[in-house]
Design a protein around this motif. Structure first.
Motif, short mmCIF file in Angstrom:
data_model
loop_
_atom_site.label_atom_id
_atom_site.label_comp_id
_atom_site.label_asym_id
_atom_site.label_seq_id
_atom_site.Cartn_x
_atom_site.Cartn_y
_atom_site.Cartn_z
N THR A 14 -5.85 9.32 -6.24
CA THR A 14 -5.82 9.41 -5.09
C THR A 14 -3.82 8.88 -4.41
OG1 THR A 14 -7.67 7.67 -4.50
CG2 THR A 14 -5.59 7.70 -2.75
N PRO A 16 -1.52 8.15 -2.56
CA PRO A 16 -0.94 7.54 -1.59
C PRO A 16 -0.07 8.22 0.22
CG PRO A 16 0.14 6.83 -3.44
CD PRO A 16 -0.41 7.65 -3.71
N LYS A 90 3.24 4.16 -13.72
CA LYS A 90 2.15 3.62 -13.24
C LYS A 90 2.36 1.89 -13.62
CE LYS A 90 0.03 5.80 -15.51
NZ LYS A 90 -1.83 7.30 -15.79
N GLY A 93 3.46 0.32 -9.07
CA GLY A 93 3.45 1.33 -8.18
C GLY A 93 2.06 2.30 -8.08
N PRO A 94 1.56 2.65 -6.59
CA PRO A 94 0.89 3.08 -6.77
C PRO A 94 1.29 5.05 -6.88
CG PRO A 94 1.36 2.59 -4.76
CD PRO A 94 2.35 2.27 -5.68
N THR A 95 2.07 5.09 -7.31
CA THR A 95 2.05 6.56 -7.70
C THR A 95 1.46 7.23 -9.28
OG1 THR A 95 4.33 6.43 -6.19
CG2 THR A 95 4.07 8.43 -7.09
N PRO A 96 0.76 8.30 -8.37
CA PRO A 96 0.05 9.11 -9.75
C PRO A 96 1.46 9.60 -10.76
CG PRO A 96 -1.19 9.76 -8.23
CD PRO A 96 0.13 9.02 -7.67
N ASP A 171 -1.53 11.69 -15.12
CA ASP A 171 -3.14 12.18 -14.17
C ASP A 171 -2.77 13.14 -13.65
OD1 ASP A 171 -3.39 9.01 -14.24
OD2 ASP A 171 -1.23 9.10 -13.25
N HIS A 345 4.51 1.95 0.39
CA HIS A 345 4.32 1.24 -1.17
C HIS A 345 6.12 0.71 -0.91
CE1 HIS A 345 3.87 -1.52 -4.73
NE2 HIS A 345 4.02 -0.47 -5.28
#
Length: 370
Positions: A14, A16, A90, A93-96, A171, A345
């Motif tokens: 995903t 974001p 990773k 934060g949510p960033t791949p 990812d 985020h």
């Protein structure tokens, strides 16, 4: 709802939002190994609220590096260093985290750009390979034409690098098929003068990059996205690739399981005449997306939030990659979120920097905690 800040699902990954850190060569590795410079460069974007962080062109063997300072992913030391960077990115934060796998072909064995970027000479130089024994420009070395054994070796190196990337915690992979590097050299009639099954008509010229993509897709985990940076135009009228070639190539990639294409242009010939300007490559991505339906990324002089928003909202591209804009302002996504009323985020340590309107920094922090 801002289109730029809508999440995007690619297989199990995903994103974001639609803002991508474009791969930017730093020419600062030693023996291909990422070091503290790369950890700082990539790590500072971990809390920047981006949709995807992509490491620079990372070469699948030593001979495929553009310069002696370029990254590689062909041994255990490099793999471990990338694993540490991926974990750092990773963790906060949510960033791949993505990587661009590459081979420079005839554009390898070059000096660092701040030393002129010319073809290396003397003991520092190394043998380069290409579809045909044609130098990139006057004064450049003549590459060795790849035979079947050499082609198989390059394919194995891409497959091996993909395995290392998976173990390192990457990812998403983008294979580099643009900017005049090896895959682009095969596809373009400017650099490919072969007479075997890998040269001649467009189908033959696409064959080797497609074979490598298929081999990588076979070993890259099914739940992880795989795509390619492709060429919208060689900018050499009457001689090179044009948008119809990009559409045909993207369609074939989609058939083989590609999750996206990243549409750039130029780099294969010094004769190119590029018409630059704000968003000058967006129309390439838009044409590919319209014709094939594949997820597309666009890049090139995209600097303003409203500009990026319009690209995504109008369906010209699904993702907007930025390089210079994010070098100049690593927290560009924050500014874009303010302008477009998007959600982004922010690490709790930085929430005080997000105070807006009547809210005080303390109120911002308390809202986040609640």
């Amino acid at each position: 709802m801002s289109a730029l800040f809508e999440p995007l699902q690619l297989r199990s990954v995903t994103l974001p939002n639609r803002i991508v850190l474009s791969p930017m060569c730093q020419y600062s590795a030693i023996d291909g190994v990422p070091n503290n410079w790369h950890r700082i460069h990539l790590g500072r974007y971990a809390t920047a609220g981006l949709g995807l962080i992509m490491a620079e062109a990372t070469h699948v063997n030593a001979g495929g590096r553009i310069t002696p300072g370029c990254l590689g992913l062909y041994n255990a030391v490099q793999e471990a260093a990338f694993g540490a960077i991926a974990a750092d990115v990773k963790q906060f934060g949510p960033t791949p985290f993505a990587i661009q796998l590459a081979h420079a072909g005839r554009k390898a064995s070059a000096d660092l750009p701040w030393r002129g970027g010319h073809s290396l000479q003397g003991p520092q130089a190394w043998l380069t390979v290409a579809p045909s024994a044609i130098p990139h420009d006057a004064g450049w070395h003549i590459p060795q034409e790849l035979d079947d054994e050499g082609l198989d070796a390059v394919k194995r190196d891409f497959v091996s690098a993909a395995g290392r990337a998976d173990r390192a915690g990457v990812d998403l992979i983008e294979l580099h098929g643009a900017h005049g590097y090896l895959f682009h050299q095969f596809i373009s009639p400017i650099s490919n003068k072969r007479t075997d099954r890998y040269g001649g008509n467009a189908e033959n010229r696409m064959r080797f990059p497609l074979e490598v993509f298929e081999a990588v897709r076979a070993v890259w985990p099914k739940h992880k996205p795989l795509g390619m940076r492709i060429t919208g135009s060689d900018w050499v009228a009457g001689e090179g690739l044009e948008i119809d070639d990009a559409i045909a190539f993207a369609a074939r990639l989609k058939e083989l399981g590609a999750d996206f294409v990243d549409v750039s242009s130029g780099g294969v010939s010094p004769k190119q005449k590029i018409a630059t300007g704000p968003g000058y490559q967006v129309h390439f991505a838009a044409a590919v997306k319209k014709a094939t339906g594949i997820v597309t990324m666009t890049v090139g002089l995209i600097t303003e939030p409203q500009q990026a928003e319009a690209i995504v909202k109008e369906g010209k591209a699904d993702l907007v990659a930025m390089a210079r804009g994010l070098l100049n302002d690593p927290y560009w996504a924050w500014r874009a979120a303010d302008a477009l009323h998007g959600e982004v985020h922010v690490a709790p340590q930085y929430l005080r920097g997000r105070a807006r309107g009547v809210d005080t920094p303390r109120e911002i922090v308390l809202k986040a905690v609640r």
